[in-house]
Design a protein around this motif. Structure first.
Motif, PDB file in Angstrom:
ATOM      1  N   HIS A 229      16.028 -31.591  -5.027  1.00 16.41           N
ATOM      2  CA  HIS A 229      15.786 -32.399  -3.823  1.00 16.41           C
ATOM      3  C   HIS A 229      16.922 -32.250  -2.816  1.00 16.41           C
ATOM      4  O   HIS A 229      18.076 -32.557  -3.115  1.00 16.41           O
ATOM      5  N   PHE A 230      16.587 -31.810  -1.613  1.00 11.78           N
ATOM      6  CA  PHE A 230      17.583 -31.694  -0.549  1.00 11.78           C
ATOM      7  C   PHE A 230      18.124 -33.076  -0.158  1.00 11.78           C
ATOM      8  O   PHE A 230      19.287 -33.200   0.225  1.00 11.78           O
ATOM      9  N   SER A 231      17.296 -34.094  -0.260  1.00  2.00           N
ATOM     10  CA  SER A 231      17.711 -35.438   0.144  1.00  2.00           C
ATOM     11  C   SER A 231      18.817 -36.001  -0.755  1.00  2.00           C
ATOM     12  O   SER A 231      19.469 -36.989  -0.391  1.00  2.00           O
ATOM     13  N   ALA A 232      19.041 -35.379  -1.913  1.00  5.57           N
ATOM     14  CA  ALA A 232      20.103 -35.845  -2.817  1.00  5.57           C
ATOM     15  C   ALA A 232      21.485 -35.339  -2.404  1.00  5.57           C
ATOM     16  O   ALA A 232      22.507 -35.846  -2.881  1.00  5.57           O
ATOM     17  N   ILE A 233      21.530 -34.355  -1.519  1.00  5.94           N
ATOM     18  CA  ILE A 233      22.791 -33.703  -1.156  1.00  5.94           C
ATOM     19  C   ILE A 233      23.878 -34.681  -0.696  1.00  5.94           C
ATOM     20  O   ILE A 233      25.019 -34.623  -1.182  1.00  5.94           O
ATOM     21  N   PRO A 234      23.610 -35.597   0.247  1.00  4.56           N
ATOM     22  CA  PRO A 234      24.692 -36.492   0.690  1.00  4.56           C
ATOM     23  C   PRO A 234      25.294 -37.319  -0.445  1.00  4.56           C
ATOM     24  O   PRO A 234      26.495 -37.591  -0.455  1.00  4.56           O
ATOM     25  N   ALA A 253      20.202 -30.906   9.813  1.00  4.40           N
ATOM     26  CA  ALA A 253      19.527 -32.209   9.853  1.00  4.40           C
ATOM     27  C   ALA A 253      20.290 -33.237   9.028  1.00  4.40           C
ATOM     28  O   ALA A 253      20.468 -34.388   9.452  1.00  4.40           O
ATOM     29  N   ILE A 254      20.770 -32.827   7.852  1.00  2.00           N
ATOM     30  CA  ILE A 254      21.537 -33.748   6.994  1.00  2.00           C
ATOM     31  C   ILE A 254      22.863 -34.111   7.650  1.00  2.00           C
ATOM     32  O   ILE A 254      23.306 -35.259   7.614  1.00  2.00           O
ATOM     33  N   ALA A 255      23.515 -33.126   8.299  1.00  2.12           N
ATOM     34  CA  ALA A 255      24.795 -33.384   8.959  1.00  2.12           C
ATOM     35  C   ALA A 255      24.644 -34.402  10.091  1.00  2.12           C
ATOM     36  O   ALA A 255      25.551 -35.196  10.345  1.00  2.12           O
ATOM     37  N   ARG A 256      23.470 -34.388  10.754  1.00  2.00           N
ATOM     38  CA  ARG A 256      23.252 -35.313  11.864  1.00  2.00           C
ATOM     39  C   ARG A 256      23.151 -36.765  11.413  1.00  2.00           C
ATOM     40  O   ARG A 256      23.462 -37.677  12.173  1.00  2.00           O
ATOM     41  N   VAL A 257      22.716 -36.985  10.190  1.00  2.00           N
ATOM     42  CA  VAL A 257      22.454 -38.368   9.748  1.00  2.00           C
ATOM     43  C   VAL A 257      23.380 -38.796   8.612  1.00  2.00           C
ATOM     44  O   VAL A 257      23.143 -39.826   7.981  1.00  2.00           O
ATOM     45  N   SER A 258      24.419 -38.024   8.355  1.00  2.00           N
ATOM     46  CA  SER A 258      25.345 -38.374   7.267  1.00  2.00           C
ATOM     47  C   SER A 258      26.773 -38.085   7.708  1.00  2.00           C
ATOM     48  O   SER A 258      27.025 -37.620   8.828  1.00  2.00           O
ATOM     49  N   SER A 259      27.720 -38.333   6.817  1.00  2.00           N
ATOM     50  CA  SER A 259      29.132 -38.056   7.115  1.00  2.00           C
ATOM     51  C   SER A 259      29.519 -36.627   6.760  1.00  2.00           C
ATOM     52  O   SER A 259      30.682 -36.237   6.907  1.00  2.00           O
ATOM     53  N   LEU A 260      28.577 -35.839   6.283  1.00  2.00           N
ATOM     54  CA  LEU A 260      28.873 -34.463   5.910  1.00  2.00           C
ATOM     55  C   LEU A 260      29.011 -33.581   7.153  1.00  2.00           C
ATOM     56  O   LEU A 260      28.470 -33.884   8.217  1.00  2.00           O
ATOM     57  N   LYS A 261      29.735 -32.479   7.001  1.00  2.00           N
ATOM     58  CA  LYS A 261      29.980 -31.559   8.107  1.00  2.00           C
ATOM     59  C   LYS A 261      29.307 -30.220   7.840  1.00  2.00           C
ATOM     60  O   LYS A 261      29.322 -29.706   6.719  1.00  2.00           O
ATOM     61  N   TYR A 262      28.716 -29.653   8.907  1.00  2.00           N
ATOM     62  CA  TYR A 262      28.061 -28.345   8.807  1.00  2.00           C
ATOM     63  C   TYR A 262      29.072 -27.232   9.057  1.00  2.00           C
ATOM     64  O   TYR A 262      29.894 -27.317   9.981  1.00  2.00           O
ATOM     65  N   LEU A 263      29.018 -26.171   8.237  1.00  2.00           N
ATOM     66  CA  LEU A 263      29.850 -24.987   8.425  1.00  2.00           C
ATOM     67  C   LEU A 263      28.983 -23.736   8.301  1.00  2.00           C
ATOM     68  O   LEU A 263      28.065 -23.688   7.475  1.00  2.00           O
TER      69      LEU A 263
END
Length: 273
Positions: A229-234, A253-263
């Motif tokens: 599940h991609f939704s588990a990543i954060p 998409a996950i970076a936009r709605v979480s504290s994670l950073k895209y690289l």
């Protein structure tokens, strides 16, 4: 078995069959049709007698359709939709046509990235009253389309049947996600990339595109945990110095709605349609 007179059959049983088949639950089918549990059970009994088949067998995960029910579903689903379409002819006369649900098959990465935009687009379709996202993947999508379990799908590969119309809507690639508060980014290189723990998103759970690309360069990574599940990543990455490499649209998409950073990955991945 004696011949059935169609005049004696309650055509509401078609709605009941389709609801139970799609919901895999008599309770959820009852909620969907605004019927009591006893009414649903009574109608199921009539259907089983009508077709001389159990139709649905109770399992630990709800009601599982029999092979005969799988064969019935496409025909009954189409009949119900054709009947609903007749009300569209009178949609200008006080809104007699109540619309329909459009079922879209997607894996959750596409749902995360494209779902909000699809909801906005659906508002422009007068005959659509609801969108229904249903999980699928490249191994299941063809069967789900042909059985009309879904109306359309967004997927990368998996379709070979000439009976299905395919349109390429874009080209994808991959991106990385990290927790910037835990992950040291000073030296973002291929060596850093392979030295860190990885979170793998995969149906199989053991191997992915990252392993293929690294293998071609004579390198390996260390997978800390895998999930489907991609939704588990954060929840799996936050507070760790691990990283994940997933389709770019999902990563952003996950970076936009979480504290994670895209690289951007420090290694080149092949594009996919």
């Amino acid at each position: 078995m004696s011949e059935i007179n169609i005049d004696s059959v309650d055509l509401n049983l078609i709605r009941l069959f389709v609801a139970v088949y799609e919901e895999k639950s008599a309770t959820r089918a009852g909620l969907r049709l605004d019927q009591t549990q006893s009414a649903v059970s009574f109608s199921l009994t009539k259907l089983r007698h009508l077709y001389n088949d159990p139709l649905f067998v109770r399992t630990g995960r709800g009601l599982s359709p029999t092979l005969f029910a799988d064969q019935l579903y496409p025909a009954l689903k189409e009949s119900l939709e054709r009947f609903s379409e007749t009300f569209e002819l009178f949609s200008t006369r006080g809104g007699l046509y109540n619309g329909r649900t459009i079922t879209i098959g997607m894996s959750d990465d596409f749902e995360l990235a494209m779902g909000p935009k699809m909801i906005e687009l659906a508002k422009l379709i007068p005959t659509c009253t609801r969108l229904r996202f249903k999980q699928t993947n490249s191994m299941l999508v063809e069967k789900m389309l042909l059985s009309r379990e879904i109306d359309l799908a967004v997927t990368s590969g998996g379709i070979r049947s000439e009976s299905i119309c395919i349109t390429t809507v874009g080209v994808g690639n991959y991106g990385c996600l990290i927790d910037p508060t835990s992950f040291a980014q000073e030296n973002w290189s291929l060596e850093t990339y392979v030295s860190k723990d990885h979170v793998l998103v995969s149906n199989g759970g053991f191997y992915g595109i990252v392993d293929e690309v690294l293998s071609s360069k004579g390198k390996k990574r260390r997978v800390l945990v895998s999930t489907s599940h991609f939704s588990a990543i954060p929840f799996l990455l936050t507070g760790t110095d691990a990283l994940t490499t997933i389709p770019r649209h999902a990563a952003k998409a996950i970076a936009r709605v979480s504290s994670l950073k895209y690289l951007e990955p420090p290694v080149e991945f092949p594009d996919y349609q």
